[in-house]
Write a protein that holds these residues in place. Structure first.
Motif, PDB file in Angstrom:
ATOM      1  N   LYS A  23       0.852  -1.189   0.000  1.00 23.03           N
ATOM      2  CA  LYS A  23       0.000   0.000   0.000  1.00 23.03           C
ATOM      3  C   LYS A  23       0.889   1.241   0.000  1.00 23.03           C
ATOM      4  N   LEU A  24       0.787   2.034  -1.062  1.00 25.86           N
ATOM      5  CA  LEU A  24       1.614   3.232  -1.202  1.00 25.86           C
ATOM      6  C   LEU A  24       0.824   4.516  -1.000  1.00 25.86           C
ATOM      7  N   GLY A  25      -0.496   4.413  -1.003  1.00 27.92           N
ATOM      8  CA  GLY A  25      -1.336   5.580  -0.777  1.00 27.92           C
ATOM      9  C   GLY A  25      -2.730   5.160  -0.384  1.00 27.92           C
ATOM     10  N   GLU A  26      -3.374   6.023   0.421  1.00 27.49           N
ATOM     11  CA  GLU A  26      -4.714   5.682   0.895  1.00 27.49           C
ATOM     12  C   GLU A  26      -5.410   6.931   1.406  1.00 27.49           C
ATOM     13  N   ILE A  27      -6.708   7.011   1.135  1.00 28.22           N
ATOM     14  CA  ILE A  27      -7.561   8.000   1.777  1.00 28.22           C
ATOM     15  C   ILE A  27      -8.744   7.225   2.349  1.00 28.22           C
ATOM     16  N   THR A  28      -9.078   7.494   3.613  1.00 26.31           N
ATOM     17  CA  THR A  28     -10.148   6.742   4.273  1.00 26.31           C
ATOM     18  C   THR A  28     -11.220   7.683   4.804  1.00 26.31           C
ATOM     19  N   TRP A  29     -12.413   7.107   4.951  1.00 18.79           N
ATOM     20  CA  TRP A  29     -13.516   7.858   5.528  1.00 18.79           C
ATOM     21  C   TRP A  29     -14.475   6.904   6.210  1.00 18.79           C
ATOM     22  N   THR A  30     -15.223   7.482   7.139  1.00 21.16           N
ATOM     23  CA  THR A  30     -16.332   6.791   7.782  1.00 21.16           C
ATOM     24  C   THR A  30     -17.604   7.401   7.216  1.00 21.16           C
ATOM     25  N   LEU A  31     -18.520   6.552   6.801  1.00 27.24           N
ATOM     26  CA  LEU A  31     -19.781   7.027   6.234  1.00 27.24           C
ATOM     27  C   LEU A  31     -20.804   7.157   7.352  1.00 27.24           C
ATOM     28  N   LEU A  32     -21.255   8.391   7.574  1.00 23.53           N
ATOM     29  CA  LEU A  32     -22.289   8.676   8.572  1.00 23.53           C
ATOM     30  C   LEU A  32     -23.475   9.262   7.826  1.00 23.53           C
ATOM     31  N   GLY A  33     -24.473   8.438   7.586  1.00 23.01           N
ATOM     32  CA  GLY A  33     -25.618   8.867   6.788  1.00 23.01           C
ATOM     33  C   GLY A  33     -25.160   9.145   5.373  1.00 23.01           C
ATOM     34  N   ASP A  34     -25.312  10.401   4.938  1.00 27.99           N
ATOM     35  CA  ASP A  34     -24.869  10.777   3.595  1.00 27.99           C
ATOM     36  C   ASP A  34     -23.610  11.642   3.631  1.00 27.99           C
ATOM     37  N   VAL A  35     -22.827  11.511   4.710  1.00 25.56           N
ATOM     38  CA  VAL A  35     -21.599  12.299   4.862  1.00 25.56           C
ATOM     39  C   VAL A  35     -20.393  11.370   4.982  1.00 25.56           C
ATOM     40  N   MET A  36     -19.424  11.615   4.122  1.00 24.13           N
ATOM     41  CA  MET A  36     -18.134  10.921   4.191  1.00 24.13           C
ATOM     42  C   MET A  36     -17.241  11.742   5.127  1.00 24.13           C
ATOM     43  N   VAL A  37     -16.952  11.212   6.308  1.00 26.56           N
ATOM     44  CA  VAL A  37     -16.082  11.905   7.256  1.00 26.56           C
ATOM     45  C   VAL A  37     -14.647  11.500   6.907  1.00 26.56           C
ATOM     46  N   MET A  38     -13.954  12.404   6.216  1.00 24.47           N
ATOM     47  CA  MET A  38     -12.615  12.138   5.694  1.00 24.47           C
ATOM     48  C   MET A  38     -11.615  12.218   6.843  1.00 24.47           C
ATOM     49  N   ASP A  39     -11.101  11.046   7.251  1.00 27.50           N
ATOM     50  CA  ASP A  39     -10.327  11.011   8.494  1.00 27.50           C
ATOM     51  C   ASP A  39      -8.850  10.660   8.357  1.00 27.50           C
ATOM     52  N   HIS A  40      -8.405  10.255   7.162  1.00 26.06           N
ATOM     53  CA  HIS A  40      -6.993   9.850   7.063  1.00 26.06           C
ATOM     54  C   HIS A  40      -6.538   9.872   5.612  1.00 26.06           C
ATOM     55  N   THR A  41      -5.357  10.433   5.400  1.00 26.77           N
ATOM     56  CA  THR A  41      -4.701  10.373   4.090  1.00 26.77           C
ATOM     57  C   THR A  41      -3.266   9.938   4.322  1.00 26.77           C
ATOM     58  N   PHE A  42      -2.824   8.956   3.545  1.00 25.97           N
ATOM     59  CA  PHE A  42      -1.452   8.441   3.658  1.00 25.97           C
ATOM     60  C   PHE A  42      -0.841   8.332   2.269  1.00 25.97           C
ATOM     61  N   VAL A  43       0.396   8.798   2.147  1.00 25.33           N
ATOM     62  CA  VAL A  43       1.186   8.592   0.931  1.00 25.33           C
ATOM     63  C   VAL A  43       2.583   8.184   1.374  1.00 25.33           C
ATOM     64  N   SER A  44       3.091   7.103   0.794  1.00 25.57           N
ATOM     65  CA  SER A  44       4.420   6.611   1.169  1.00 25.57           C
ATOM     66  C   SER A  44       5.486   7.657   0.841  1.00 25.57           C
ATOM     67  N   GLY A  45       6.578   7.594   1.550  1.00 30.96           N
ATOM     68  CA  GLY A  45       7.666   8.536   1.356  1.00 30.96           C
ATOM     69  C   GLY A  45       8.173   8.591  -0.070  1.00 30.96           C
ATOM     70  N   GLU A  46       8.198   7.451  -0.732  1.00 32.58           N
ATOM     71  CA  GLU A  46       8.723   7.418  -2.103  1.00 32.58           C
ATOM     72  C   GLU A  46       7.820   8.109  -3.114  1.00 32.58           C
ATOM     73  N   LEU A  47       6.552   8.348  -2.752  1.00 38.97           N
ATOM     74  CA  LEU A  47       5.628   9.006  -3.668  1.00 38.97           C
ATOM     75  C   LEU A  47       5.277  10.437  -3.262  1.00 38.97           C
ATOM     76  N   ARG A  48       5.746  10.873  -2.092  1.00 45.54           N
ATOM     77  CA  ARG A  48       5.414  12.229  -1.632  1.00 45.54           C
ATOM     78  C   ARG A  48       5.941  13.265  -2.612  1.00 45.54           C
TER      79      ARG A  48
END
Length: 93
Positions: A23-48
């Motif tokens: 895994k070199l990159g990821e964006i995560t969210w929790t779905l609460l009703g019709d809202v995506m609560v954007m809680d985390h973004t990760f990008v590996s050092g080699e792709l920053r």
């Protein structure tokens, strides 16, 4: 760059960039009703510095538009992106 949509369980979802099983990159969210609560973004050092975080956020925004969802920025990257540009105004919660 191909991002995979993943259901991580307990109403948690992600778009991930995986190459050769790593895994070199990821964006995560929790779905609460019709809202995506954007809680985390990760990008590996080699792709920053290559715009991968923005590409992940753009993919999540496209998903929100397609599903008629809104996005709430909690992750510091998403907060900064929302404050920096008005291109996400239509999906802001």
């Amino acid at each position: 760059m191909d991002f995979q949509y993943k259901e991580l369980g307990d109403d948690v979802f992600a778009f991930q960039y995986i190459q050769d099983g790593v895994k070199l990159g990821e964006i995560t969210w929790t779905l609460l009703g019709d809202v995506m609560v954007m809680d985390h973004t990760f990008v590996s050092g080699e792709l920053r510095g290559q715009g991968v975080a923005k590409k992940l956020l753009d993919k999540a925004a496209i998903h929100a538009r397609e599903k008629e969802l809104k996005m709430e920025a909690v992750c510091s990257y998403v907060v900064a992106a929302f404050n920096k540009s008005n291109e996400y105004d239509d999906v802001k919660a």
